[in-house]
Design an enzyme around this catalytic site. Structure first.
Site, PDB file in Angstrom:
ATOM      1  N   ASN A 209       0.839  -1.198   0.000  1.00  0.00           N
ATOM      2  CA  ASN A 209       0.000   0.000   0.000  1.00  0.00           C
ATOM      3  C   ASN A 209       0.884   1.261   0.000  1.00  0.00           C
ATOM      4  O   ASN A 209       2.094   1.179  -0.118  1.00  0.00           O
ATOM      5  CB  ASN A 209      -0.983  -0.021   1.185  1.00  0.00           C
ATOM      6  CG  ASN A 209      -0.262   0.009   2.532  1.00  0.00           C
ATOM      7  OD1 ASN A 209       0.915   0.391   2.611  1.00  0.00           O
ATOM      8  ND2 ASN A 209      -0.953  -0.395   3.574  1.00  0.00           N
ATOM      9  N   GLN A 254      -8.468  -7.278 -17.400  1.00  0.00           N
ATOM     10  CA  GLN A 254      -7.599  -6.190 -16.933  1.00  0.00           C
ATOM     11  C   GLN A 254      -8.405  -5.202 -16.104  1.00  0.00           C
ATOM     12  O   GLN A 254      -7.969  -4.775 -15.030  1.00  0.00           O
ATOM     13  CB  GLN A 254      -6.995  -5.467 -18.147  1.00  0.00           C
ATOM     14  CG  GLN A 254      -5.899  -4.518 -17.816  1.00  0.00           C
ATOM     15  CD  GLN A 254      -4.775  -5.205 -17.087  1.00  0.00           C
ATOM     16  OE1 GLN A 254      -4.383  -4.752 -16.034  1.00  0.00           O
ATOM     17  NE2 GLN A 254      -4.269  -6.305 -17.607  1.00  0.00           N
ATOM     18  N   HIS A 257      -9.112  -5.547 -12.254  1.00  0.00           N
ATOM     19  CA  HIS A 257      -8.055  -5.378 -11.242  1.00  0.00           C
ATOM     20  C   HIS A 257      -8.372  -4.253 -10.270  1.00  0.00           C
ATOM     21  O   HIS A 257      -8.342  -4.432  -9.068  1.00  0.00           O
ATOM     22  CB  HIS A 257      -6.705  -5.084 -11.907  1.00  0.00           C
ATOM     23  CG  HIS A 257      -5.914  -6.317 -12.188  1.00  0.00           C
ATOM     24  ND1 HIS A 257      -5.456  -7.141 -11.201  1.00  0.00           N
ATOM     25  CD2 HIS A 257      -5.514  -6.869 -13.351  1.00  0.00           C
ATOM     26  CE1 HIS A 257      -4.792  -8.147 -11.742  1.00  0.00           C
ATOM     27  NE2 HIS A 257      -4.822  -8.015 -13.051  1.00  0.00           N
ATOM     28  N   GLU A 322       1.751  -1.719 -20.503  1.00  0.00           N
ATOM     29  CA  GLU A 322       2.290  -2.817 -19.697  1.00  0.00           C
ATOM     30  C   GLU A 322       2.080  -4.148 -20.434  1.00  0.00           C
ATOM     31  O   GLU A 322       3.019  -4.898 -20.657  1.00  0.00           O
ATOM     32  CB  GLU A 322       1.575  -2.808 -18.339  1.00  0.00           C
ATOM     33  CG  GLU A 322       2.038  -3.871 -17.366  1.00  0.00           C
ATOM     34  CD  GLU A 322       1.130  -3.942 -16.142  1.00  0.00           C
ATOM     35  OE1 GLU A 322      -0.011  -3.414 -16.198  1.00  0.00           O
ATOM     36  OE2 GLU A 322       1.542  -4.551 -15.135  1.00  0.00           O
ATOM     37  N   HIS A 323       0.821  -4.418 -20.792  1.00  0.00           N
ATOM     38  CA  HIS A 323       0.497  -5.635 -21.547  1.00  0.00           C
ATOM     39  C   HIS A 323       0.003  -5.252 -22.938  1.00  0.00           C
ATOM     40  O   HIS A 323      -0.793  -4.327 -23.074  1.00  0.00           O
ATOM     41  CB  HIS A 323      -0.637  -6.421 -20.871  1.00  0.00           C
ATOM     42  CG  HIS A 323      -0.373  -6.757 -19.437  1.00  0.00           C
ATOM     43  ND1 HIS A 323      -0.843  -5.982 -18.399  1.00  0.00           N
ATOM     44  CD2 HIS A 323       0.303  -7.779 -18.865  1.00  0.00           C
ATOM     45  CE1 HIS A 323      -0.470  -6.520 -17.246  1.00  0.00           C
ATOM     46  NE2 HIS A 323       0.233  -7.613 -17.488  1.00  0.00           N
ATOM     47  N   ASP A 356      -0.083 -13.886 -16.800  1.00  0.00           N
ATOM     48  CA  ASP A 356      -0.209 -13.470 -15.402  1.00  0.00           C
ATOM     49  C   ASP A 356       0.125 -14.606 -14.452  1.00  0.00           C
ATOM     50  O   ASP A 356       0.649 -14.390 -13.359  1.00  0.00           O
ATOM     51  CB  ASP A 356      -1.658 -13.023 -15.114  1.00  0.00           C
ATOM     52  CG  ASP A 356      -2.015 -11.730 -15.791  1.00  0.00           C
ATOM     53  OD1 ASP A 356      -1.099 -10.994 -16.189  1.00  0.00           O
ATOM     54  OD2 ASP A 356      -3.229 -11.452 -15.931  1.00  0.00           O
ATOM     55  N   HIS A 415      46.748  11.614 -10.884  1.00  0.00           N
ATOM     56  CA  HIS A 415      46.458  10.439 -11.699  1.00  0.00           C
ATOM     57  C   HIS A 415      47.648  10.120 -12.614  1.00  0.00           C
ATOM     58  O   HIS A 415      48.053   8.958 -12.752  1.00  0.00           O
ATOM     59  CB  HIS A 415      45.211  10.680 -12.560  1.00  0.00           C
ATOM     60  CG  HIS A 415      43.928  10.591 -11.805  1.00  0.00           C
ATOM     61  ND1 HIS A 415      43.611  11.420 -10.754  1.00  0.00           N
ATOM     62  CD2 HIS A 415      42.854   9.765 -11.949  1.00  0.00           C
ATOM     63  CE1 HIS A 415      42.408  11.110 -10.285  1.00  0.00           C
ATOM     64  NE2 HIS A 415      41.927  10.102 -11.000  1.00  0.00           N
TER      65      HIS A 415
END
Lengths: 434, 434
Positions: A209, A254, A257, A322-323, A356, A415
Site C-alpha cells: 500500500n 484487466q 483489477h 504494460e500488456h 499473469d 592520476h
C-alpha cells in the site's frame, strides 16, 4: 466503452506519492525502527495489525509452513508447482556468466556477475495477497542465486497470528528461506536497517500500500528497491480475424483489477470495434467484480480506430502499455515493429492471464508508459556486476604515456603520477613518451 | 594518514539532497520549461550562463565541431581515439541477443532486447568538464544501439558561446548525434519534456552540480535517470610484496578528486603501512592539488591493519568500495572472495587511472557502499526488454484449467473467464478440467 481518436488519447496518469501526513508518519516509523529495532517493530505490529507478539514469535516456523500444506487443496499445490516450474525455466534462460577477455599482452579484462546476497520480498496481507505475485518476485531472485530470500507479510489484523496458507505454500514452492509476520512501513524499515531478529537485506521488492511504497522510497540508497508500479494496463490490437468474445474477455480481465486499471482496444475495423463493444457490455453484466471493472472501462477504457494494423502499432508504441495483445492475422510479422510494450501476447490463444499466472515470463511489468525505458522484472534485477582489470607490465609500459596525457588534460596530475612512478621504476620514464 | 581498526571505520556518508530553496528553485525551472519550452530555456540560459541566444543558436553546428579538431593537439585526438576503441571493445562484449524458446506444443516464449530510442547525456561546464566522462557515458549507449544520443552542456558563462573543444572532440569520437549549449536544471527539463528545438529523450545520464541532480530526481518517471554518484572512493589491499610508492600514488590519485573523496589502505603488514604512510606524506607535498588531496586524506583517509589478506577482503566486502586495488602475491587467487566492489584492479600495474581513462571498463561505478547491490554503467543501462508469449491452441487446451484455478484462487473471475471463453469455443469446456 467509448470510441476515441488516437490524438485525443493519453494513457499517462499522475502517480500517487502520498499526503504530507502519510510521508511524515512513514519517516517517523522508519526512524523508530532504525533506532529501537525489534522494540519498535513489535510496538507498531501491535498498533497497526492489532497483534501482540514477542520477538521470538516474529518468524514463521517450519511447522506453520507444513500446516499450510495440510489446509490448501492438493490441486492448488499442483497448480502452483506447475506455474513455478515454468517461471523458473523462463528465468533460467536469462542467467549470464561472468566473462573475461584475455589480451595478447597478458592483460585480462572482465565482468564478474554475482547474485545479491540477501533480498527482502514484501507480500501484502488480506485480499491483496496474491500467491502468483510471490512466485514472480521470488523465483527470479532464486534463479539468480540469491542465497538468502526473506519474505515479510503482515499478520491478519485483530490478533490472529496466521498468514494466508496459500501465500505460505507459494513462498515455500518459490524458495523463500525466512518468513516474518510483519508488514507496513515498519517491515520495510526492518529489512533496510535490520533488527536483532531480522538481518538487513541488500534489496527490497514486492508490492504494497501507500505506506509501504513511501517507506521503500525512504530507505532507497541504504538498500536497492524495485520500481513502484502504477495501475495495470492492457492494449489489444485486433483485426477482423479476432474473436470479439475473446478480446472483450481479455479487456475485462484487466479492468477487474481496480478502478484505475486501463483497457484499450486499437483496431482498424469499425465492425470489430462495435462487436467488441457489445461483447464488453454483455460479459461485464455477468462479472462478479462488475462494479470495479465497469468503473475502469468507463473512466480509462477506450476503443481507438486506426487506418491499418501498422498505424495501430504506432499508437501502441506511443502508449507503451504494460500488456499488449496482438490478435491479427500473422502477428509474428508485426513483432519487429513493436518498440514499446512490457509484455507482448501474440495470437488468439495468448490471453493475458496465460502470462499473469503460468507461461513463465514475469507478470511484474513496467506501467504508465515506462516500458519506453524499463523492463519486466527478471534475473538481472537480482545480480550485481564488478569490472575486473588485470593490467600486465607490458600493457602499462605500452599505454602509460597515453593515459598520462589524458589525465593531465583533465588537470589531474596525481592520476598521471600514479602511472609515472611505475614507468620510472620499471625502467621507462614517462617523459620518454610524452 | 591515520591507522584505525576495521570496527571503528565506516565509509558510509550522508548524501547531499539540496536545501529547500534549491529544491524550490529547481521545481520552478522544470515547470517553466514544461510550460514555455524554448522561451524559458533561452531565458534561463541568459540568466544563469550570461548568454543571450536564439533558439536557432542552441544546437552546436558541424562547423563548430570541425573547428574543435583544429584547436586540440593531434596527440589528444589519438589518445581519445585509443581510449574510445578500448571502451567500445569492452562494452561490445556485453551485448545480448533477443532470444526465444520454442516449445514442442508450438508455443514460443522469449525476451526481446532493444536499445532505448533516444538518450540525453549531461556534461558539466568549466573545470568539471572531463572528456573521459563523455566517452564513459556515451559509448555504452552507442554500443547498445541507441539511434539518437543527445548531449547538453552549458556554454561558458559571460556571453561566450563556446564549448570546451576537448569535450566536443570526445563527443564526436564517442558518437554523439546532437549537441546543445544548455546546462543546469533547465537542460534536464528540456531533455525530459522536450521543447521545439530539443525533442524529449527516454533517459538522462551524466554528472552535474546539485541543481542538475535535483532536476534529474524531479523528472524521474517521465524519463529514466542514472543513479546519482557520491564522492569517489578507493580501497587498496596490499601486502609486503607491493611497492609503497605505487600504492601511495594510487591513494593520492583518488584523494585529489575532491575533499570528500576517500582513500583507504587495508594491509596485514605494519611495516608496509608505515612505509606507505611516509610515501603519502612525501608525494602529497609535491602534488599540485595538495590542498584538496591533503584534506581528503586527513578526513576520509585511513590505514586499516588486519590479520591476513583474507581478513582484509572481509573488510573490503564491508566497505563495498567504488574502486578496489588488490596488490598482493597472486591476486587472482583471492578474486573469488571479493563480493562487493564496483571495479577490481589486480596486481601492481593495474593502477586506478588505467581504468579511469583507458583499459575499457566503465569509470562510472557505484559509490558509498552501493556496490552491494548496483553495478558500473554498462550496455544494460541503455536497453529495454519486452517479454513475448505466443501460446498455441494445444498449450491453452492443455493448461487452461490450471490457469483458471490459480485465477479463481485470487478472486479474479474475469481472468478465469478469459481462458474459459476460449476453452468453450475451442471445444473443451473449462469445467471438464476443473
Amino acid at each position: 466503452m467509448k470510441l476515441v481518436s488516437a490524438q485525443d488519447f493519453d494513457l499517462r496518469r499522475e502517480v500517487e506519492y502520498g499526503s504530507p501526513e502519510q510521508n511524515e508518519a512513514v519517516k517517523e516509523i522508519v526512524q523508530a525502527i532504525k533506532m529501537e529495532g525489534d522494540t519498535a517493530l513489535l510496538r507498531y505490529t501491535e498498533k497497526f495489525d492489532g497483534m501482540k507478539l514477542e520477538a521470538s514469535g516474529l518468524r514463521v516456523t517450519k511447522e506453520e509452513l507444513q500446516a499450510a500444506y495440510d489446509v490448501v487443496e492438493p490441486s492448488f499445490v499442483t497448480a502452483i508447482q506447475a506455474a513455478a516450474a515454468n517461471i523458473r525455466a523462463f528465468h533460467t534462460r536469462q542467467k549470464r556468466n561472468s566473462w573475461m577477455d584475455l589480451q595478447p599482452d597478458g592483460s585480462l579484462l572482465g565482468q564478474i556477475i554475482r547474485p545479491l546476497k540477501r533480498v527482502g520480498v514484501y507480500v501484502p496481507g488480506g485480499k491483496a495477497a496474491y500467491p502468483s505475485s510471490v512466485l514472480m518476485n521470488v523465483i527470479p531472485a532464486q534463479v539468480a542465486g540469491v542465497p538468502e530470500i526473506v519474505m515479510v507479510t503482515p499478520p491478519a489484523t485483530g490478533g490472529r497470528a496466521g498468514i494466508d496458507p496459500y501465500i505460505l505454500v507459494a513462498a515455500a514452492e518459490a524458495g523463500v528461506h525466512e518468513i516474518y509476520r510483519v508488514g507496513g512501513a515498519q517491515a520495510i524499515a526492518a529489512l533496510a536497517y535490520g533488527t536483532d531478529t531480522i538481518r538487513p537485506v541488500d534489496k527490497i521488492c514486492g508490492p504494497g500500500n501507500i505506506y509501504v511504497a513511501l517507506a521503500k522510497r525512504e530507505v532507497y540508497g541504504v538498500v536497492d528497491i524495485d520500481s513502484i508500479a502504477g495501475p495495470s494496463e492492457i492494449a489489444v490490437l485486433a483485426d477482423d480475424s479476432a474473436n470479439p468474445a475473446y478480446v472483450a474477455a481479455d479487456l475485462l480481465s484487466q479492468a477487474e483489477h481496480d478502478e484505475m486499471a486501463s483497457a484499450i482496444l486499437v483496431t482498424p475495423s469499425e465492425a470489430f470495434a462495435k462487436a467488441c463493444q457489445a461483447e464488453v457490455e454483455r460479459q461485464l453484466a455477468a462479472l462478479p467484480r462488475k462494479a470495479i471493472a465497469g468503473a475502469s472501462i468507463e473512466r480509462y477504457g477506450a476503443i481507438i480506430l486506426v487506418d491499418s494494423v501498422e498505424a495501430g502499432i504506432d499508437v501502441v508504441n506511443q502508449l507503451a502499455p504494460e500488456h499488449f495483445e496482438l490478435i491479427v492475422e500473422n502477428p509474428m510479422g508485426y513483432l519487429g515493429r513493436v518498440e514499446n510494450a512490457g509484455a507482448i501476447f501474440l495470437g488468439p490463444y495468448s490471453s493475458e492471464p496465460v502470462g499473469d499466472y503460468f507461461a513463465g515470463p514475469n507478470h511484474i511489468i513496467p506501467t504508465n508508459g515506462t516500458a519506453r525505458f524499463s523492463s519486466p522484472v527478471d534475473v538481472d534485477d537480482f545480480i550485481k556486476k564488478s569490472s575486473v582489470i588485470y593490467y600486465s607490465k607490458d600493457a602499462l609500459l605500452e599505454n602509460g604515456a597515453t593515459i598520462m596525457e589524458l589525465a593531465r588534460r583533465e588537470g589531474l596530475e596525481g592520476h598521471a603520477r600514479a602511472i609515472e612512478v611505475r614507468l620510472q621504476q620499471e625502467g621507462k620514464a614517462g617523459n620518454e613518451h610524452g
